[in-house]
Design a protein around this motif. Structure first.
Motif, mmCIF file in Angstrom:
data_model
loop_
_atom_site.group_PDB
_atom_site.id
_atom_site.type_symbol
_atom_site.label_atom_id
_atom_site.label_comp_id
_atom_site.label_asym_id
_atom_site.label_seq_id
_atom_site.Cartn_x
_atom_site.Cartn_y
_atom_site.Cartn_z
ATOM 1 N N SER A 1 -12.063 3.106 -3.847
ATOM 2 C CA SER A 1 -10.977 2.924 -4.800
ATOM 3 C C SER A 1 -11.489 3.171 -6.202
ATOM 4 O O SER A 1 -12.590 2.743 -6.548
ATOM 5 C CB SER A 1 -10.429 1.498 -4.702
ATOM 6 O OG SER A 1 -9.484 1.247 -5.727
ATOM 7 N N PRO B 1 -5.352 4.219 -3.640
ATOM 8 C CA PRO B 1 -6.744 4.260 -4.106
ATOM 9 C C PRO B 1 -6.895 4.721 -5.557
ATOM 10 O O PRO B 1 -7.885 4.392 -6.202
ATOM 11 C CB PRO B 1 -7.411 5.247 -3.140
ATOM 12 C CG PRO B 1 -6.610 5.124 -1.886
ATOM 13 C CD PRO B 1 -5.195 4.937 -2.364
ATOM 14 N N HIS C 1 -11.880 3.299 2.753
ATOM 15 C CA HIS C 1 -11.626 4.126 1.570
ATOM 16 C C HIS C 1 -12.405 3.591 0.385
ATOM 17 O O HIS C 1 -12.759 2.422 0.343
ATOM 18 C CB HIS C 1 -10.125 4.095 1.189
ATOM 19 C CG HIS C 1 -9.226 4.674 2.213
ATOM 20 N ND1 HIS C 1 -9.132 6.008 2.472
ATOM 21 C CD2 HIS C 1 -8.354 4.068 3.056
ATOM 22 C CE1 HIS C 1 -8.244 6.217 3.425
ATOM 23 N NE2 HIS C 1 -7.760 5.047 3.797
ATOM 24 N N TRP D 1 -9.634 -1.845 0.040
ATOM 25 C CA TRP D 1 -9.787 -0.420 0.382
ATOM 26 C C TRP D 1 -11.034 -0.192 1.222
ATOM 27 O O TRP D 1 -11.020 0.622 2.148
ATOM 28 C CB TRP D 1 -9.808 0.441 -0.883
ATOM 29 C CG TRP D 1 -8.467 0.481 -1.554
ATOM 30 C CD1 TRP D 1 -8.147 -0.020 -2.784
ATOM 31 C CD2 TRP D 1 -7.250 1.031 -1.035
ATOM 32 N NE1 TRP D 1 -6.818 0.190 -3.048
ATOM 33 C CE2 TRP D 1 -6.244 0.827 -1.992
ATOM 34 C CE3 TRP D 1 -6.916 1.678 0.153
ATOM 35 C CZ2 TRP D 1 -4.932 1.244 -1.810
ATOM 36 C CZ3 TRP D 1 -5.606 2.095 0.351
ATOM 37 C CH2 TRP D 1 -4.634 1.872 -0.629
ATOM 38 N N ASN E 1 0.871 -1.170 0.000
ATOM 39 C CA ASN E 1 0.000 0.000 0.000
ATOM 40 C C ASN E 1 0.911 1.224 0.000
ATOM 41 O O ASN E 1 1.529 1.551 1.014
ATOM 42 C CB ASN E 1 -0.889 -0.055 1.246
ATOM 43 C CG ASN E 1 -1.768 1.157 1.410
ATOM 44 O OD1 ASN E 1 -1.522 2.221 0.851
ATOM 45 N ND2 ASN E 1 -2.804 1.007 2.216
#
Length: 125
Positions: free
Chosen positions: A90, A116, A88, A83, A21
């Motif tokens: 993506s 992302p 989050h 994600w 990541n």
């Protein structure tokens, strides 16, 4: 020196991967990875393995020594779920990396760097 925790087994395959990541600089843990091979005739993909990355962003080899055959393969990385698990969204719901194995005896390492809104892959060693 063999390691008792099993880590020594993680890089001993014909095909390995590692997911990082790049937004955090940390390994991408718990990310689903699928390996498929393109089959003739009809050009259908046949799934060969399904793994999840460990705390170091690695998983058990996707092809064991002696299991690889010459041909076209793809790694399917389930990035959306990863994600979402971090809270989050993506832009890429998944990432597929298609590559050709010409020498089945050769060890292949296909790393993936994700954020992302971007991803990068390369032939590793």
């Amino acid at each position: 020196v063999p390691q008792a925790d099993g880590v020594s087994e993680v890089g001993k395959g014909t095909l390995t991967t590692h997911v990082l990541n790049t937004a955090t600089g940390l390994p991408a843990a718990g990310l689903g990875v699928r390996l498929a091979q393109l089959q003739e005739p009809g050009l259908q993909w046949t799934e060969l393995a399904h793994r999840h990355t460990d705390a170091d962003g690695r998983c058990q080899p996707l092809l064991a020594p002696g299991q690889a055959k010459a041909g076209t393969y793809k790694l399917h990385f389930e990035t959306a779920e990863y994600w979402q698990g971090l809270g989050h969204t993506s832009f890429y719901p998944f990432v597929e990396v298609v590559f050709i194995i010409t020498d089945p005896a050769q060890k292949l390492h296909v790393p993936l760097l994700i954020s992302p809104y971007s991803y990068t892959t390369y032939r590793g060693s």
